[in-house]
Design a protein around this motif. Structure first.
Motif, PDB file in Angstrom:
ATOM      1  N   TRP A 630       0.807  -1.207   0.000  1.00 54.32           N
ATOM      2  CA  TRP A 630       0.000   0.000   0.000  1.00 54.32           C
ATOM      3  C   TRP A 630       0.851   1.273   0.000  1.00 54.32           C
ATOM      4  CZ3 TRP A 630      -4.545   0.115  -1.843  1.00 54.32           C
ATOM      5  CH2 TRP A 630      -5.407  -0.969  -1.703  1.00 54.32           C
ATOM      6  N   LEU A 631       2.028   1.209   0.600  1.00 57.43           N
ATOM      7  CA  LEU A 631       2.908   2.383   0.533  1.00 57.43           C
ATOM      8  C   LEU A 631       3.254   2.716  -0.906  1.00 57.43           C
ATOM      9  CD1 LEU A 631       5.404   1.776   3.473  1.00 57.43           C
ATOM     10  CD2 LEU A 631       3.586   3.483   3.355  1.00 57.43           C
ATOM     11  N   ARG A 632       3.616   1.711  -1.685  1.00 57.43           N
ATOM     12  CA  ARG A 632       3.980   1.979  -3.081  1.00 57.43           C
ATOM     13  C   ARG A 632       2.772   2.463  -3.863  1.00 57.43           C
ATOM     14  NH1 ARG A 632       8.534   0.344  -6.168  1.00 57.43           N
ATOM     15  NH2 ARG A 632       9.528   0.058  -4.135  1.00 57.43           N
ATOM     16  N   GLU A 633       1.587   1.915  -3.552  1.00 55.23           N
ATOM     17  CA  GLU A 633       0.384   2.396  -4.228  1.00 55.23           C
ATOM     18  C   GLU A 633       0.159   3.887  -3.958  1.00 55.23           C
ATOM     19  OE1 GLU A 633      -2.056   0.573  -6.319  1.00 55.23           O
ATOM     20  OE2 GLU A 633      -0.065  -0.331  -6.445  1.00 55.23           O
ATOM     21  N   VAL A 634       0.287   4.287  -2.702  1.00 56.97           N
ATOM     22  CA  VAL A 634       0.065   5.693  -2.363  1.00 56.97           C
ATOM     23  C   VAL A 634       1.122   6.573  -3.011  1.00 56.97           C
ATOM     24  CG1 VAL A 634       0.044   7.372  -0.475  1.00 56.97           C
ATOM     25  CG2 VAL A 634      -1.167   5.201  -0.229  1.00 56.97           C
ATOM     26  N   MET A 635       2.381   6.160  -2.930  1.00 60.85           N
ATOM     27  CA  MET A 635       3.438   6.986  -3.528  1.00 60.85           C
ATOM     28  C   MET A 635       3.285   7.085  -5.036  1.00 60.85           C
ATOM     29  SD  MET A 635       6.926   6.299  -1.322  1.00 60.85           S
ATOM     30  CE  MET A 635       6.813   4.532  -1.103  1.00 60.85           C
ATOM     31  N   GLN A 654       3.812  18.362   6.413  1.00 61.34           N
ATOM     32  CA  GLN A 654       3.470  17.034   6.941  1.00 61.34           C
ATOM     33  C   GLN A 654       3.234  16.018   5.827  1.00 61.34           C
ATOM     34  OE1 GLN A 654       3.486  15.092   9.456  1.00 61.34           O
ATOM     35  NE2 GLN A 654       2.293  13.452   8.538  1.00 61.34           N
ATOM     36  N   THR A 655       2.381  16.356   4.865  1.00 67.08           N
ATOM     37  CA  THR A 655       2.098  15.396   3.803  1.00 67.08           C
ATOM     38  C   THR A 655       3.344  15.138   2.972  1.00 67.08           C
ATOM     39  OG1 THR A 655      -0.235  16.040   3.776  1.00 67.08           O
ATOM     40  CG2 THR A 655       0.607  14.949   1.815  1.00 67.08           C
ATOM     41  N   SER A 656       4.203  16.137   2.856  1.00 62.43           N
ATOM     42  CA  SER A 656       5.483  15.953   2.163  1.00 62.43           C
ATOM     43  C   SER A 656       6.437  15.099   2.979  1.00 62.43           C
ATOM     44  CB  SER A 656       6.115  17.318   1.885  1.00 62.43           C
ATOM     45  OG  SER A 656       5.366  18.043   0.939  1.00 62.43           O
ATOM     46  N   ALA A 657       6.501  15.336   4.290  1.00 62.93           N
ATOM     47  CA  ALA A 657       7.393  14.543   5.143  1.00 62.93           C
ATOM     48  C   ALA A 657       6.980  13.075   5.125  1.00 62.93           C
ATOM     49  CB  ALA A 657       7.395  15.084   6.567  1.00 62.93           C
ATOM     50  N   TRP A 658       5.679  12.809   5.025  1.00 66.67           N
ATOM     51  CA  TRP A 658       5.222  11.421   4.899  1.00 66.67           C
ATOM     52  C   TRP A 658       5.880  10.773   3.688  1.00 66.67           C
ATOM     53  CZ3 TRP A 658       3.269   8.118   1.373  1.00 66.67           C
ATOM     54  CH2 TRP A 658       2.742   6.913   1.823  1.00 66.67           C
ATOM     55  N   TYR A 659       5.854  11.474   2.566  1.00 66.90           N
ATOM     56  CA  TYR A 659       6.431  10.917   1.337  1.00 66.90           C
ATOM     57  C   TYR A 659       7.936  10.727   1.482  1.00 66.90           C
ATOM     58  CZ  TYR A 659       7.520  10.226  -3.604  1.00 66.90           C
ATOM     59  OH  TYR A 659       7.968   9.706  -4.795  1.00 66.90           O
ATOM     60  N   VAL A 660       8.624  11.723   2.015  1.00 63.13           N
ATOM     61  CA  VAL A 660      10.081  11.632   2.141  1.00 63.13           C
ATOM     62  C   VAL A 660      10.465  10.454   3.022  1.00 63.13           C
ATOM     63  CG1 VAL A 660      12.147  12.805   2.979  1.00 63.13           C
ATOM     64  CG2 VAL A 660      10.441  14.084   1.674  1.00 63.13           C
ATOM     65  N   PHE A 661       9.831  10.342   4.187  1.00 63.06           N
ATOM     66  CA  PHE A 661      10.096   9.197   5.066  1.00 63.06           C
ATOM     67  C   PHE A 661       9.773   7.885   4.344  1.00 63.06           C
ATOM     68  CE2 PHE A 661      10.101  11.426   9.352  1.00 63.06           C
ATOM     69  CZ  PHE A 661      11.274  10.852   9.800  1.00 63.06           C
ATOM     70  N   SER A 662       8.601   7.804   3.738  1.00 63.85           N
ATOM     71  CA  SER A 662       8.167   6.551   3.124  1.00 63.85           C
ATOM     72  C   SER A 662       9.068   6.163   1.956  1.00 63.85           C
ATOM     73  CB  SER A 662       6.713   6.663   2.668  1.00 63.85           C
ATOM     74  OG  SER A 662       5.863   6.859   3.788  1.00 63.85           O
ATOM     75  N   ALA A 663       9.536   7.149   1.203  1.00 66.01           N
ATOM     76  CA  ALA A 663      10.458   6.858   0.111  1.00 66.01           C
ATOM     77  C   ALA A 663      11.803   6.372   0.633  1.00 66.01           C
ATOM     78  CB  ALA A 663      10.639   8.096  -0.764  1.00 66.01           C
ATOM     79  N   LEU A 678       9.230   0.128   9.717  1.00 70.02           N
ATOM     80  CA  LEU A 678       9.735  -0.129   8.374  1.00 70.02           C
ATOM     81  C   LEU A 678       8.630  -0.207   7.333  1.00 70.02           C
ATOM     82  CD1 LEU A 678      12.559  -2.728   9.038  1.00 70.02           C
ATOM     83  CD2 LEU A 678      12.811  -0.620   7.719  1.00 70.02           C
ATOM     84  N   GLY A 679       8.942   0.329   6.169  1.00 71.33           N
ATOM     85  CA  GLY A 679       8.142   0.124   4.986  1.00 71.33           C
ATOM     86  C   GLY A 679       9.023  -0.560   3.958  1.00 71.33           C
ATOM     87  N   ALA A 680       9.242   0.132   2.845  1.00 77.03           N
ATOM     88  CA  ALA A 680      10.169  -0.346   1.830  1.00 77.03           C
ATOM     89  C   ALA A 680      10.661   0.860   1.052  1.00 77.03           C
ATOM     90  CB  ALA A 680       9.490  -1.336   0.884  1.00 77.03           C
ATOM     91  N   PRO A 681      11.972   0.940   0.791  1.00 75.91           N
ATOM     92  CA  PRO A 681      12.500   2.121   0.095  1.00 75.91           C
ATOM     93  C   PRO A 681      11.993   2.217  -1.334  1.00 75.91           C
ATOM     94  CG  PRO A 681      14.201   0.441   0.329  1.00 75.91           C
ATOM     95  CD  PRO A 681      13.021  -0.032   1.125  1.00 75.91           C
ATOM     96  N   LEU A 682      11.928   3.435  -1.831  1.00 73.88           N
ATOM     97  CA  LEU A 682      11.465   3.690  -3.197  1.00 73.88           C
ATOM     98  C   LEU A 682      12.615   3.678  -4.196  1.00 73.88           C
ATOM     99  CD1 LEU A 682       9.058   4.556  -5.032  1.00 73.88           C
ATOM    100  CD2 LEU A 682       9.658   6.926  -4.504  1.00 73.88           C
ATOM    101  N   PHE A 683      13.799   4.101  -3.759  1.00 75.04           N
ATOM    102  CA  PHE A 683      14.936   4.257  -4.663  1.00 75.04           C
ATOM    103  C   PHE A 683      15.926   3.106  -4.499  1.00 75.04           C
ATOM    104  CE2 PHE A 683      13.317   8.548  -3.955  1.00 75.04           C
ATOM    105  CZ  PHE A 683      13.206   9.012  -5.266  1.00 75.04           C
TER     106      PHE A 683
END
Length: 763
Positions: A630-635, A654-663, A678-683
């Motif tokens: 779901w993290l990748r879906e949202v990103m 805040q909404t930006s920090a969510w993305y930065v952390f999640s990425a 933990l989630g999963a890195p984007l890069f």
């Protein structure tokens, strides 16, 4: 003397010791990826970010923006607009909060005009350049190009005019009380504006000075709807000035602009931030300042759109809270108090709402910009000294917006994450005071605190709006105070009190629905009850969103729901339900509801803050692969590098920090603990350059659109099966190697002892 080597100065600035480790040469210009126009295609009925292009320095006291909206309109820049009315110095944190201390400049040619509609010019995004540190646009109706390059409290303007004997620059101090004075011999216009949207004392003024490099061919003063070419000064409801020039084709008229909340003399001092540097030098220095700040995170690989989204979100996370302090003639840090109107020593920051930003923005500062948050924390102590309260929403002073007492989280998390230099005696006193008293405004202190402290919840039937949301947030805030009290070695009885109060969330859990629900004074639950009803007992959300607001004790919530299986089933339901809603509390569909409805993710409302941590909760119930999915879906779906690139209000980072952390691959579900979930890195690779000189390296070489799942993880070369990371351990420097896969690993991280912290489990 003008600096003849601005590029060299920029390089030296970028190499300054404030950032011990910097990006590699291959990624030395992260500002190139930032698009300040992301989120600007918004309107009151639908937010795609509700942002404006903030042209500024990181955390700068003053931002500059092109203005499409009418004077006083919170939606001051809308991407779909056709005309610009001026270039405004702004301190606006949100269109819903509106602005304060604003004034505007606007070049024109032809007939001398002042009024905002008369001076408006058609423009096109095709002839617009927006960078964090620089803005340029062509004004078609006047054949003028405007450029802006700011410092923290000043800015360089450059107007390129056609051949004409009627070139003008309008200086608009706006209405609601303003003053201007033209000083032709000094090529200068000075003045002040008092325009604001609340949260200021009686003597509030923003003093400004505008200094040109050309003699004035003519001047005029605007005073309450009339231009007077014979006057040089006006104090009125609405004052302004127009200064004229005779120009050759392509001639550039330059201006230096600065302002101060303290005095006209301090505004002149703030001009020294520019010195004799021309616009190009100021632009390069601004680029270097942004690269220094953005360069603390080095994202490698991924698509260009992913990098644009990532660094644009990082830029947004470095805007607020903004500096409200200045540097006086003796070189001392001073600030105008938005509480008592005095000029006092020390730091102060403002323009943030803790209901939003306690969740990820402030934990993000604690990890990567602790030097900045050390100043913010010192400023919070000054807030309490000067107002008797900590703000929950500041702009610039106390504002009565949102619910909760989340200053407790902001203060506690900073101290527990190692921030020092703040007066903790004062700040702890502030937290205890705020937790046990109602403030002068509904959103200051704790509304309904007498009920909460007696019953363990704020009742539904005592005419206190959004009572269940308040209760859930107060319980978490009590946990934050409990954690801080332990660290400060407060008396055991005091520690136990806040530990006990942190469990008050249990009072609102309804076994019948398996959700949180408003409760009456007599202990009965509210009736009727719909999990789809927005507002009412909750704040800008419904029970499906707020049920998860037990950041500190997810295991306790798992147990209340009847175990892991039922917990996960309820999480799944949020995504699988259609986007049904009940908007009867509001009497219409508010924009937050509409943004959930159109996102195509069921009842998941990522465009507002209460649910933004929810996806990470699968980790607590042994199904971390669903977090990763779901993290990748949202990103992928809800963040884009475009003017409609957010899925709701961006909200002060805040909404930006969510993305930065999640990425990056992890997220602070529960500030005031040591853990990230933990989630999963984007890069494929992300490097965090900590100010200590240590690096956190996150390697995921097999990362791709298909490979979104974590098959295995090693930390510093050792296999790691937990679903959380320790802040303390990360600060030592770490290398995390993620083995990414296209199929989920349903064994890794599933054991109960792999789950992140919960109060119940810790006890």
């Amino acid at each position: 003397m003008r600096n003849p080597f601005p590029a060299l100065a920029a390089l030296l600035w970028a190499a300054a010791p404030a950032l011990a480790q910097g990006p590699t040469a291959a990624n030395a210009d992260p500002a190139q990826w930032v698009n300040p126009l992301i989120g600007t295609d918004s309107k009151p009925s639908l937010s795609n970010g509700n942002t404006y292009p903030a042209i500024c320095r990181p955390w700068g006291m003053n931002f500059w923006m092109p203005q499409t909206g009418k004077m006083g309109d919170g939606w001051a820049y809308q991407y779909a607009a056709d005309k610009l009315r001026g270039f405004k110095q702004t301190h606006q944190p949100s269109p819903w909060m509106n602005d304060y201390g604003q004034f505007a400049l606007m070049p024109t040619t032809g007939k001398r005009v002042f009024e905002e509609n008369a001076r408006a010019s058609w423009y096109s995004h095709k002839a617009e350049v927006a960078e964090p540190n620089y803005y340029r646009v062509y004004l078609a109706d006047f054949d003028v190009t405007t450029e802006i390059a700011p410092t923290e409290r000043a800015a360089r303007f450059r107007f390129t005019f056609p051949k004409t004997d009627s070139a003008y620059v309008v200086i608009d101090a706006l209405d609601k009380g303003s003053y201007v004075k033209v000083l032709p011999g000094q090529r200068k216009v000075i003045g002040y504006t008092t325009r604001n949207s609340g949260g200021v004392p009686q003597n509030f003024k923003n003093y400004f000075v505008v200094e040109f490099d050309h003699d004035f061919a003519n001047t005029a003063i605007y005073k309450d709807n009339a231009l007077d070419a014979g006057a040089l000064e006006a104090q009125a409801s609405h004052a302004g000035a127009v200064v004229g020039f005779k120009t050759r084709k392509g001639e550039r008229v330059n201006a230096r602009v600065a302002s101060s909340f303290i005095s006209a003399e301090q505004a002149e001092l703030n001009l020294k931030e520019i010195g004799d540097h021309d616009l190009e030098a100021v632009r390069q220095e601004g680029r270097a300042a942004w690269n220094q700040a953005l360069g603390r995170i080095e994202a490698e690989g991924g698509t260009d759109d992913q990098r644009r989204t990532f660094y644009s979100c990082l830029y947004r996370a470095l805007l607020f809270p903004r500096k409200l302090y200045e540097v006086d003639a003796a070189g001392k840090t001073v600030h105008y108090s938005p509480f008592n109107g005095q000029t006092l020593p020390g730091y102060m920051y403002t323009d943030t709402g803790f209901w939003d930003t306690f969740r990820a923005l402030f934990p993000f500062l604690n990890l990567l910009y602790p030097d900045v948050n050390a100043e913010i924390q010192q400023g919070l102590a000054n807030d309490f000294r000067e107002s008797g309260w900590l703000p929950e929403w500041a702009s610039p002073g106390l504002r009565s917006v949102m619910v909760g007492n989340n200053s407790a989280s902001v203060v506690a998390d900073a101290y527990l994450k190692g921030i020092r230099g703040q007066d903790m005696d004062v700040l702890y006193q502030a937290l205890v005071h705020g937790a046990n008293n109602e403030g002068p405004l509904d959103a200051v202190g704790r509304r309904g605190v007498a009920y909460y402290n007696k019953l363990g919840y704020v009742p539904y039937d005592v005419k206190i709006k959004e009572n269940a949301a308040r209760t859930l947030e107060y319980a978490y805030d009590d946990f934050a105070i409990y954690q801080l009290a332990k660290a400060l070695k407060r008396p055991k009885k005091e520690i136990a009190l806040y530990a006990q109060r942190s469990q008050n969330y249990r009072k609102l859990f309804d076994k019948e629905s398996g959700l949180m629900r408003g409760k009456n004074q007599d202990g009965t639950f509210q009736k009727p009850f719909s999990p789809f009803k927005w507002g009412d007992a909750f704040t800008e959300g419904n029970s499906l969103h707020y049920t998860w607001s037990v950041f500190h004790d997810i295991q306790g919530l798992v147990d209340l729901m009847g175990g892991r299986q039922k917990f996960v089933a309820t999480l799944d339901t949020v995504f699988t339900l259609p986007p049904v809603f009940d908007d009867s509390y509001y009497g219409g569909t508010i924009h937050e509801i509409r943004e959930m409805q159109i996102a195509g993710m069921g009842n998941y409302a990522h465009g507002n803050q209460p649910i933004q941590h929810m996806i990470y909760l699968y980790n607590y119930a042994g199904q971390p692969w669903k977090t990763q999915y779901w993290l990748r879906e949202v990103m992928n779906r809800l963040y884009l590098p475009t003017p409609d690139g957010y899925c709701g209000d961006e909200d002060n980072g805040q909404t930006s920090a969510w993305y930065v952390f999640s990425a990056m691959g992890f997220y602070p579900v529960c500030p005031a603990t040591d853990q990230y979930v933990l989630g999963a890195p984007l890069f494929p690779k992300t490097t965090l350059h900590l100010p200590s000189g240590k690096d956190i390296v996150l390697n995921a070489p097999k990362n791709s659109a298909a490979n979104r799942y974590v098959n295995a993880l090693t930390v510093n070369g050792k296999p790691y099966d937990k679903t959380w990371l320790s802040h303390e351990e990360l600060l030592k420097g770490a290398v995390l190697d993620f083995d990414m896969s296209a199929t989920p690993n349903k064994q890794r991280g599933t054991a109960p002892d792999a789950a992140p912290y919960s109060f119940s489990k810790a006890k």
